[in-house]
Design a protein around this motif. Sequence first.
Motif, PDB file in Angstrom:
ATOM      1  N   PHE A 325       8.753 -28.220  18.299  1.00  0.00           N
ATOM      2  CA  PHE A 325       9.150 -26.857  17.566  1.00  0.00           C
ATOM      3  C   PHE A 325       8.820 -25.619  18.420  1.00  0.00           C
ATOM      4  O   PHE A 325       7.750 -25.716  19.153  1.00  0.00           O
ATOM      5  CB  PHE A 325       8.892 -26.929  16.157  1.00  0.00           C
ATOM      6  N   ILE A 326       9.630 -24.453  18.293  1.00  0.00           N
ATOM      7  CA  ILE A 326       9.210 -23.025  18.618  1.00  0.00           C
ATOM      8  C   ILE A 326       9.700 -22.289  17.430  1.00  0.00           C
ATOM      9  O   ILE A 326      10.873 -22.245  17.032  1.00  0.00           O
ATOM     10  CB  ILE A 326       9.943 -22.628  19.932  1.00  0.00           C
ATOM     11  N   THR A 327       8.716 -21.477  16.746  1.00  0.00           N
ATOM     12  CA  THR A 327       9.097 -20.740  15.687  1.00  0.00           C
ATOM     13  C   THR A 327       8.467 -19.356  15.936  1.00  0.00           C
ATOM     14  O   THR A 327       7.416 -19.083  16.512  1.00  0.00           O
ATOM     15  CB  THR A 327       8.460 -21.237  14.500  1.00  0.00           C
ATOM     16  N   LEU A 328       9.270 -18.458  15.671  1.00  0.00           N
ATOM     17  CA  LEU A 328       8.743 -16.946  15.646  1.00  0.00           C
ATOM     18  C   LEU A 328       8.609 -16.644  13.916  1.00  0.00           C
ATOM     19  O   LEU A 328       9.447 -16.553  13.189  1.00  0.00           O
ATOM     20  CB  LEU A 328       9.735 -15.918  16.208  1.00  0.00           C
ATOM     21  N   TYR A 329       7.418 -16.009  13.668  1.00  0.00           N
ATOM     22  CA  TYR A 329       6.991 -15.445  12.556  1.00  0.00           C
ATOM     23  C   TYR A 329       7.026 -13.887  12.901  1.00  0.00           C
ATOM     24  O   TYR A 329       6.326 -13.401  13.448  1.00  0.00           O
ATOM     25  CB  TYR A 329       5.738 -15.825  11.923  1.00  0.00           C
ATOM     26  N   VAL A 419      -1.990 -26.079  28.351  1.00  0.00           N
ATOM     27  CA  VAL A 419      -1.433 -25.487  27.298  1.00  0.00           C
ATOM     28  C   VAL A 419      -1.577 -23.944  27.841  1.00  0.00           C
ATOM     29  O   VAL A 419      -0.418 -23.208  27.178  1.00  0.00           O
ATOM     30  CB  VAL A 419      -2.170 -25.495  26.020  1.00  0.00           C
ATOM     31  N   ARG A 420      -2.217 -23.371  28.751  1.00  0.00           N
ATOM     32  CA  ARG A 420      -1.931 -22.152  28.926  1.00  0.00           C
ATOM     33  C   ARG A 420      -0.755 -22.059  29.943  1.00  0.00           C
ATOM     34  O   ARG A 420      -0.210 -21.094  30.006  1.00  0.00           O
ATOM     35  CB  ARG A 420      -3.118 -21.821  30.159  1.00  0.00           C
ATOM     36  N   TYR A 421      -0.538 -23.253  30.836  1.00  0.00           N
ATOM     37  CA  TYR A 421       0.930 -23.198  31.561  1.00  0.00           C
ATOM     38  C   TYR A 421       1.902 -23.055  30.707  1.00  0.00           C
ATOM     39  O   TYR A 421       2.932 -22.545  31.002  1.00  0.00           O
ATOM     40  CB  TYR A 421       0.903 -24.323  32.342  1.00  0.00           C
ATOM     41  N   GLN A 422       1.889 -23.773  29.428  1.00  0.00           N
ATOM     42  CA  GLN A 422       3.095 -23.718  28.547  1.00  0.00           C
ATOM     43  C   GLN A 422       3.297 -22.448  27.867  1.00  0.00           C
ATOM     44  O   GLN A 422       4.592 -21.969  27.740  1.00  0.00           O
ATOM     45  CB  GLN A 422       2.856 -24.749  27.262  1.00  0.00           C
ATOM     46  N   ILE A 423       2.387 -21.579  27.623  1.00  0.00           N
ATOM     47  CA  ILE A 423       2.380 -20.212  27.265  1.00  0.00           C
ATOM     48  C   ILE A 423       3.151 -19.342  28.358  1.00  0.00           C
ATOM     49  O   ILE A 423       3.926 -18.426  28.332  1.00  0.00           O
ATOM     50  CB  ILE A 423       1.115 -19.679  26.997  1.00  0.00           C
ATOM     51  N   ALA A 451       6.494 -28.108  23.516  1.00  0.00           N
ATOM     52  CA  ALA A 451       7.961 -27.686  23.687  1.00  0.00           C
ATOM     53  C   ALA A 451       7.988 -27.746  25.221  1.00  0.00           C
ATOM     54  O   ALA A 451       7.195 -27.512  26.059  1.00  0.00           O
ATOM     55  CB  ALA A 451       7.915 -26.129  23.495  1.00  0.00           C
ATOM     56  N   ASP A 452       9.185 -27.764  25.749  1.00  0.00           N
ATOM     57  CA  ASP A 452       9.692 -27.930  27.320  1.00  0.00           C
ATOM     58  C   ASP A 452      10.732 -26.931  27.576  1.00  0.00           C
ATOM     59  O   ASP A 452      11.073 -26.035  26.606  1.00  0.00           O
ATOM     60  CB  ASP A 452       9.845 -29.332  27.850  1.00  0.00           C
ATOM     61  N   ALA A 453      11.209 -26.935  28.736  1.00  0.00           N
ATOM     62  CA  ALA A 453      12.040 -25.912  29.240  1.00  0.00           C
ATOM     63  C   ALA A 453      13.337 -26.007  28.311  1.00  0.00           C
ATOM     64  O   ALA A 453      14.187 -24.962  28.092  1.00  0.00           O
ATOM     65  CB  ALA A 453      12.411 -26.088  30.535  1.00  0.00           C
ATOM     66  N   GLU A 454      13.817 -27.167  27.975  1.00  0.00           N
ATOM     67  CA  GLU A 454      14.997 -27.344  27.343  1.00  0.00           C
ATOM     68  C   GLU A 454      14.967 -26.570  25.728  1.00  0.00           C
ATOM     69  O   GLU A 454      15.893 -25.794  25.251  1.00  0.00           O
ATOM     70  CB  GLU A 454      15.319 -28.580  27.282  1.00  0.00           C
ATOM     71  N   LEU A 455      13.901 -26.890  25.175  1.00  0.00           N
ATOM     72  CA  LEU A 455      13.655 -26.538  23.990  1.00  0.00           C
ATOM     73  C   LEU A 455      13.484 -24.871  23.930  1.00  0.00           C
ATOM     74  O   LEU A 455      13.947 -24.147  23.102  1.00  0.00           O
ATOM     75  CB  LEU A 455      12.368 -27.127  23.319  1.00  0.00           C
TER      76      LEU A 455
END
Length: 579
Positions: A325-329, A419-423, A451-455
């Motif tokens: 998932f990706i969520t913005l609060y 995980v740094r690369y994911q950010i 999460a990946d590029a598609e998500l």
Amino acid sequence: MEVKRTRLAIDKSPEVIEGADVPLLPMPTEYQQTLWASFTVSGIGLHTGETACVRVRPAFAGEGRYFVRVPQGTNAARAALEMGLGLEDEDEAGAEAGEGEDEAGMTDAEYRQMTLDAYSDYLTAMDQQGFNASFMDYLETEGYADLIQKLRDEGPPRYVFSDPEAPQPRGEDEDMVPAHASALVEPNPVNMSLGSETMTVMTVEALLSALEACGVDNARIEVEGGDEVPTIDGSAEGWVERICASGLCPAPARADLPVWGADRPTGQTDGPWARLQAEKAQARAAAGGAEGEDEGEGEEAELPGVRKLVLRPKEVVSVHRGASFITLYPEDTFRLTAGLDRHVEAPVIGKQWKSWAMWEDMHYKHALAEARSFVSSPEQAMGLRDAGWLQGGTEGCVLIAYGERWYDDELVRFDDEPVRYQIQSLIGALSLLARDGHSGLPLGHIVSYDADAELAAAFVAKLAETAREEDWVPIVDVTGPSEEIDYQELMAEVLGEGGAGEGEAGEDEGAGIGAGEGEFEEGEQGAAGGLEAEDEEGDGEFEEFEEGEEEEAEDDSIIDVEAEDLDPRGKGRGGKARR
């Protein structure tokens, strides 16, 4: 659901510093910026294996970042000059531009590079060795006698250009694609591509991430040769280094190009920016006499460039696919938190979480830019190659996990590099929210998991779809009541009283299981070219669970989630599938 504001977007608003105090590391600010000078990079695309030459040039305020196809031979010679020359040739080029050696025999090019390298070592010493003193103290400790003397005599290094490089206006008949969410094509888990009717450009995330995080809001990106942006070393570091060497300046305005939102008043005469300007004016007055003592008080301070807006969502926005998932609060800061779990297929990666806030943590250059892309096993790398990806090779640019160790330990820069690369990649995706030279990174706390590029592409599209014009505000106009969020209360509201019952959780636990388990394969066989799941041998747990929940596991599609339906923990993370 609208939530309370939490903190300022800029906890310590950066001053507009001029002269000898110009910072060495580029940062976003309250007005639109562009490059002081262009730079050129030539290299091989990670996935196509094709050679491309990319020149990043200054652009006018309101033009934003955009890619342009240029004829073969336009910038290739310039790339060879910038990338292939040694110091002797660089000095020659500098001499032609009016650079010369000082009494100690140090050219301006050497001075710039030495200062940047020393400052990079200084930040590393503070972060890893606990060094707690000024930059000059560090130089004295390490014996940089020549550099110290030159800094005291001349101040920080200057660029060879007496004036910023003039932008080239965007042509109406050019093959062009904007770096915007509306131009996303062929979403897939591996990379991000942008396209128009006349051109396509692939693997844009590292370059756009560097431009966004370093405050290059407007840029003309000329592409020559192949369709893929060069990978350099698999990270964003090479792009950041060139941005640092080029420098930033306020993006000049075009008389024939009104910038949407640039005339939007902040309504603040006592906000962070205005207070800073008033304090600076008072300091100048105190140094030079009573004249101008009240300058800047009671009126909105004038920015040195076109005002920059930022997207400030007022509600929770989320997408998920299975456990990913990706969520913005809503929160008044630029904060990103990412997590991943590879403890089964890649114990050397294991489970990782990291949070990074632009105005609170170490600069992007040192915290995120150096992280390289990665895969969870040699088999995954070979599978991707067989499926048509990684045609440029992985040597020197992709971290390959090999059980409890890395295939090439010398490439690893951080223990938590994945995980740094994911950010880093997520910032590249979020940069596509930018419009008319305004901020791509939205205000808020963005949390992602596996999460990946598609998500990420789906999340950016959801944010762009739900954004309203009134959600775009000047960066300084985010003060609101500075109240801390009670996250327990927020989660209770999001999940509903008591959350989902055990029975409901058990029924849905297997939905989309495996999506997000691996970087590219699991749950994404169609998009990644029919790769087999990594955990072929398994331990019996996945197979046992999937047989019992086969119908629920079939749907791996990305789902837009409304706030009241959101489970940020991600369904399918418990039970037999994850322990």
